[in-house]
Design a protein around this motif. Structure first.
Motif, PDB file in Angstrom:
ATOM      1  N   GLY A 241       1.621   6.795   9.040  1.00 15.72           N
ATOM      2  CA  GLY A 241       2.050   7.498   7.832  1.00 15.72           C
ATOM      3  C   GLY A 241       2.396   6.556   6.706  1.00 15.72           C
ATOM      4  O   GLY A 241       1.945   6.730   5.566  1.00 15.72           O
ATOM      5  N   THR A 242       3.179   5.518   7.002  1.00 20.26           N
ATOM      6  CA  THR A 242       3.576   4.587   5.943  1.00 20.26           C
ATOM      7  C   THR A 242       2.402   3.742   5.482  1.00 20.26           C
ATOM      8  O   THR A 242       2.303   3.396   4.301  1.00 20.26           O
ATOM      9  CB  THR A 242       4.722   3.670   6.404  1.00 20.26           C
ATOM     10  N   TYR A 243       1.498   3.415   6.401  1.00 18.65           N
ATOM     11  CA  TYR A 243       0.319   2.630   6.016  1.00 18.65           C
ATOM     12  C   TYR A 243      -0.519   3.384   4.991  1.00 18.65           C
ATOM     13  O   TYR A 243      -0.893   2.840   3.940  1.00 18.65           O
ATOM     14  CB  TYR A 243      -0.515   2.276   7.241  1.00 18.65           C
ATOM     15  N   PHE A 244      -0.820   4.648   5.281  1.00 18.32           N
ATOM     16  CA  PHE A 244      -1.663   5.417   4.363  1.00 18.32           C
ATOM     17  C   PHE A 244      -0.932   5.781   3.073  1.00 18.32           C
ATOM     18  O   PHE A 244      -1.568   5.947   2.029  1.00 18.32           O
ATOM     19  CB  PHE A 244      -2.217   6.661   5.060  1.00 18.32           C
ATOM     20  N   MET A 245       0.393   5.869   3.126  1.00 17.56           N
ATOM     21  CA  MET A 245       1.130   6.061   1.877  1.00 17.56           C
ATOM     22  C   MET A 245       1.026   4.794   1.027  1.00 17.56           C
ATOM     23  O   MET A 245       0.901   4.872  -0.207  1.00 17.56           O
ATOM     24  CB  MET A 245       2.598   6.385   2.176  1.00 17.56           C
ATOM     25  N   GLY A 246       1.066   3.642   1.673  1.00 21.34           N
ATOM     26  CA  GLY A 246       0.855   2.393   0.949  1.00 21.34           C
ATOM     27  C   GLY A 246      -0.519   2.326   0.316  1.00 21.34           C
ATOM     28  O   GLY A 246      -0.681   1.898  -0.824  1.00 21.34           O
ATOM     29  N   VAL A 247      -1.540   2.775   1.072  1.00 20.86           N
ATOM     30  CA  VAL A 247      -2.907   2.813   0.539  1.00 20.86           C
ATOM     31  C   VAL A 247      -2.970   3.735  -0.684  1.00 20.86           C
ATOM     32  O   VAL A 247      -3.599   3.404  -1.694  1.00 20.86           O
ATOM     33  CB  VAL A 247      -3.904   3.295   1.625  1.00 20.86           C
ATOM     34  N   ALA A 248      -2.308   4.898  -0.596  1.00 16.23           N
ATOM     35  CA  ALA A 248      -2.313   5.860  -1.715  1.00 16.23           C
ATOM     36  C   ALA A 248      -1.661   5.267  -2.952  1.00 16.23           C
ATOM     37  O   ALA A 248      -2.188   5.371  -4.072  1.00 16.23           O
ATOM     38  CB  ALA A 248      -1.598   7.143  -1.297  1.00 16.23           C
ATOM     39  N   ILE A 249      -0.520   4.613  -2.778  1.00 13.41           N
ATOM     40  CA  ILE A 249       0.201   4.031  -3.918  1.00 13.41           C
ATOM     41  C   ILE A 249      -0.558   2.839  -4.493  1.00 13.41           C
ATOM     42  O   ILE A 249      -0.471   2.561  -5.696  1.00 13.41           O
ATOM     43  CB  ILE A 249       1.637   3.640  -3.499  1.00 13.41           C
ATOM     44  N   SER A 250      -1.326   2.151  -3.637  1.00 16.98           N
ATOM     45  CA  SER A 250      -2.092   0.989  -4.124  1.00 16.98           C
ATOM     46  C   SER A 250      -3.096   1.384  -5.205  1.00 16.98           C
ATOM     47  O   SER A 250      -3.546   0.535  -5.971  1.00 16.98           O
ATOM     48  CB  SER A 250      -2.816   0.308  -2.952  1.00 16.98           C
ATOM     49  N   ARG A 251      -3.463   2.653  -5.256  1.00 20.02           N
ATOM     50  CA  ARG A 251      -4.441   3.130  -6.233  1.00 20.02           C
ATOM     51  C   ARG A 251      -3.792   3.526  -7.557  1.00 20.02           C
ATOM     52  O   ARG A 251      -4.469   3.940  -8.488  1.00 20.02           O
ATOM     53  CB  ARG A 251      -5.196   4.329  -5.654  1.00 20.02           C
ATOM     54  N   THR A 252      -2.461   3.423  -7.643  1.00 22.57           N
ATOM     55  CA  THR A 252      -1.751   3.797  -8.866  1.00 22.57           C
ATOM     56  C   THR A 252      -1.349   2.555  -9.664  1.00 22.57           C
ATOM     57  O   THR A 252      -1.384   1.439  -9.148  1.00 22.57           O
ATOM     58  CB  THR A 252      -0.483   4.610  -8.540  1.00 22.57           C
ATOM     59  N   LYS A 253      -0.922   2.779 -10.881  1.00 19.14           N
ATOM     60  CA  LYS A 253      -0.483   1.672 -11.733  1.00 19.14           C
ATOM     61  C   LYS A 253       0.893   1.140 -11.338  1.00 19.14           C
ATOM     62  O   LYS A 253       1.351   0.128 -11.866  1.00 19.14           O
ATOM     63  CB  LYS A 253      -0.459   2.118 -13.191  1.00 19.14           C
ATOM     64  N   TYR A 254       1.553   1.836 -10.400  1.00 15.80           N
ATOM     65  CA  TYR A 254       2.903   1.456  -9.990  1.00 15.80           C
ATOM     66  C   TYR A 254       2.907   0.524  -8.781  1.00 15.80           C
ATOM     67  O   TYR A 254       3.973   0.098  -8.334  1.00 15.80           O
ATOM     68  CB  TYR A 254       3.726   2.708  -9.650  1.00 15.80           C
ATOM     69  N   ALA A 255       1.731   0.200  -8.255  1.00 21.03           N
ATOM     70  CA  ALA A 255       1.646  -0.531  -6.984  1.00 21.03           C
ATOM     71  C   ALA A 255       2.382  -1.866  -7.009  1.00 21.03           C
ATOM     72  O   ALA A 255       3.178  -2.172  -6.108  1.00 21.03           O
ATOM     73  CB  ALA A 255       0.177  -0.742  -6.604  1.00 21.03           C
ATOM     74  N   LYS A 256       2.145  -2.668  -8.038  1.00 21.81           N
ATOM     75  CA  LYS A 256       2.757  -4.008  -8.097  1.00 21.81           C
ATOM     76  C   LYS A 256       4.271  -3.927  -8.211  1.00 21.81           C
ATOM     77  O   LYS A 256       4.992  -4.686  -7.553  1.00 21.81           O
ATOM     78  CB  LYS A 256       2.177  -4.794  -9.276  1.00 21.81           C
ATOM     79  N   GLU A 257       4.769  -3.016  -9.047  1.00 18.00           N
ATOM     80  CA  GLU A 257       6.220  -2.889  -9.216  1.00 18.00           C
ATOM     81  C   GLU A 257       6.886  -2.464  -7.913  1.00 18.00           C
ATOM     82  O   GLU A 257       7.945  -2.989  -7.541  1.00 18.00           O
ATOM     83  CB  GLU A 257       6.529  -1.870 -10.319  1.00 18.00           C
TER      84      GLU A 257
END
Length: 386
Positions: A241-257
């Motif tokens: 669950g946390t892995y795929f949530m990380g993948v989802a967030i990686s596609r947003t502009k907020y990933a680095k922050e």
């Protein structure tokens, strides 16, 4: 446990973890190896300074959830998609061969068929969290090989969960609805896909204009823990669950922050607890009569994943070196197999006689994985070690 006793253990775990990791690096090995060995030394097996209390278990669980979330943030989604076929082959052969080898060897130690099959299923499990940290340290996490490893580990976990449900239903006479177990896995992936694609960006955007401190990072933490809870609720491992949530967030502009905000929290306190906790279950009590079993099944555990997953990678289009590295990266059974072993013990399908021995086998596989990865892959480029 008194709160200040636990605070003292926090001091001890964090200090020893970092020192042990540094020593391991000085000897040319990944820091993960030193931390796991430190857990064995600090635990009941040697010094007995730290026990697996509920609080340490919780800190450890949070640590692995954060670790896999950060791995998801660093995953190249395009590479993951391109290597889906290879990851499937790695996962499938990495499940079939350990089960067959474990089951075939069981009669040599007079193990009943049901218990032999369950031991084979334990050997089929994979804990890629150890490999994730090692690959990050040597610079191979965000690579084609790293993406294939992560994809294979996710699929491996899903297959083993289904097979465990089948085994419990068949050998223990439990009323297990196999169709529902499979449906739960499908429901999870469908929902996590739509949530990741359509809801996650909008949810984080709600926090963007807030004046409170670290609102975006908090949004990321809410999402990752919610994903872990949802996955566990549907019978899927929380780390998926946390892995795929990380993948989802990686596609947003907020990933680095979010990565820059969560990484210090993870590596500053929780992840060291996870690596130390891996070594704590080790115990040498009463294992003198099980030395032959431990040696044989440790060898089977290592070779079955190395050969099965390596062969899958080779058939999937990788060269010999990369195939060997992927095979090595799938060897660690870690916390996944420890949890399954506990389920087997409480359910009566794994006897006390072989439970302790299997714990040692699981930890052996976890110890050999980091140095094998370092030996095969080498350091790709300079990485900051956490």
């Amino acid at each position: 446990m008194d709160v200040f006793d636990f605070i003292l253990q926090i001091v001890l775990v964090l200090f020893v973890a970092k020192i042990a990791g540094q020593i391991s690096l000085r000897f040319g090995q990944p820091s993960v190896l030193g931390k796991i060995i430190a857990g064995i030394i600090l635990g009941p097996a040697v010094l007995g300074w730290i026990e697996q209390t509920e609080l340490i278990h919780v800190f450890s669980e949070i640590g692995v959830l954060l670790l896999m979330f950060l791995a998801g943030l660093e995953t190249d989604l395009e590479s993951l998609g391109k290597n889906a076929k290879a990851a499937t082959l790695v996962a499938v052969l990495g499940v079939i061969i350990p089960i067959l080898m474990g089951w075939a060897a069981s009669p040599l130690f007079h193990i009943p068929t049901s218990e032999g099959v369950f031991i084979g299923l334990l050997l089929a499990a994979t804990s890629v969290s150890i490999s994730v940290q090692t690959l990050r340290e040597i610079g191979w996490l965000n690579s084609r090989e790293g993406a294939t490893l992560l994809g294979a580990a996710v699929l491996d976990d899903v297959i083993v969960v289904i097979l465990i449900a089948v085994a419990i239903g068949f050998f223990m006479g439990a009323e297990t609805n196999i169709a529902w177990v499979i449906a739960q896995q499908v429901i999870f992936f469908i929902i996590i896909y739509f949530v990741g694609r359509y809801i996650v960006p909008k949810f984080i955007h709600l926090f963007e204009g807030m004046l409170v401190t670290e609102s975006i990072v908090t949004a990321g933490l809410i999402l990752l823990f919610a994903a872990a809870y949802f996955a566990d609720f549907l019978g899927v491992s929380g780390i998926i669950g946390t892995y795929f949530m990380g993948v989802a967030i990686s596609r947003t502009k907020y990933a680095k922050e979010i990565e820059h905000g969560i990484s210090p929290i993870a590596y500053g306190i929780f992840v060291p607890f996870f690596f130390i906790n891996i070594g704590l279950p080790m115990s040498f009590d009463g294992l003198g009569s099980q030395i032959g079993f431990i040696m044989a099944f440790s060898l089977i555990a290592i070779l079955s994943k190395f050969i099965g997953c390596g062969l899958g990678a080779k058939v999937g289009g990788f060269g010999w070196k990369s195939s060997a590295g992927i095979g090595a990266g799938m060897i660690s059974r870690g916390e996944v197999a420890l949890i399954l072993a506990s389920i087997g013990l409480t359910g009566g399908i794994l006897s006390h006689e072989f439970y302790g021995a299997m714990i040692v086998v699981i930890i052996v596989t976890t110890l050999v994985t980091p140095p094998l990865l370092k030996l095969i892959f080498g350091k790709r480029h300079d990485e900051q070690v956490s």
